[in-house]
Motif scaffolding. Sequence first.
Motif, short mmCIF file in Angstrom:
data_model
loop_
_atom_site.label_atom_id
_atom_site.label_comp_id
_atom_site.label_asym_id
_atom_site.label_seq_id
_atom_site.Cartn_x
_atom_site.Cartn_y
_atom_site.Cartn_z
N UNK A 80 0.87 -1.24 0.12
CA UNK A 80 0.09 0.15 0.02
C UNK A 80 0.81 1.14 0.16
N UNK A 81 1.97 1.16 0.73
CA UNK A 81 2.91 2.27 0.68
C UNK A 81 3.41 2.66 -0.73
N UNK A 82 4.10 1.52 -1.39
CA UNK A 82 4.42 1.76 -2.73
C UNK A 82 3.48 2.31 -3.74
N UNK A 83 2.09 1.74 -3.46
CA UNK A 83 0.93 2.17 -4.31
C UNK A 83 0.77 3.63 -4.34
N UNK A 84 0.84 4.29 -3.03
CA UNK A 84 0.68 5.60 -2.83
C UNK A 84 1.75 6.36 -3.32
#
Length: 291
Positions: A80-84
């Motif tokens: 989720x961090x990488x997606x954001x």
Amino acid sequence: MKFNPTLNLEINDEKFSYRLFDALLHISETWSQREAAKRLGISHAVLNRRIRDAEDKLGFKLVYTTGSGSGLTPQAISILTKYHQYLKRLQERDKPVICSGNISTSLMDVLAHYYGLETVITSTDDLNVIEMAGMGLADVLVLDDPVHAFLHDLDFIPIARDHMVLISGFEGIPQSVEDLEGKKFVEIQHSAQRLAWNTLDQLKIDYEIVEVCNSPHTALKMVTGSDDLHTFLNHSFTSGIVAGSDLLKEDTAHIISMILWNPNPQLESFLEFILGKGQKIVEKCGFDRIE
């Protein structure tokens, strides 16, 4: 029109849509799969199936459940961090981003200040400037060497002029081009220094490049701290800092160019300012007017 970009990602050779990442986001905020499903406007069964299908493809858990609710596993948090991080690149910026070469960065900083433009300025070499623009990370490009604009067929506008000066170590500055025979030099990659090397090659001067670096600051430190090193640096950069020689001034004269990558009325007005009243600032910053 208002655009709201979405993003699909490939993880471990498996493709996932933004719907999975939205589900993970809402679970992280609500600590409840049922509440997350309600926010997304889908049934709890659909959400549960979406999570299970992703876990089966990835081979690890994304969501854990306890008596108090549901949360994300460390792997899911990392995803989720990488997606954001990627999603931020697609979103509209509040301030325009100016990506400029090492030499033109300070000039753009001063020009933006006097014009009253709130902006983010990133400094790097010309090739990275163009690469960042291709990634959608810049609104304005400023190149220290016009050759890169020509090679990439960019529609550029000259905003200043500059030339290279010869900087030498403790042994002193050579007084003629012939005195450069056998001298050792520091090269700055992807810079307008190429004009000096081309000139020396054409004159059949036998010089040697013994050190290579990525910025004029590094080259200056290397040369001024040595006995026998030399380099060519921009006049605008060295003016008022260190004495140099205009030995190849005419041969190394070049323009600083600007490209409106994502043009809008504000940036177009800023460019008009630079080409008009801003030319006085250009001169004060050690460059020559474009006129």
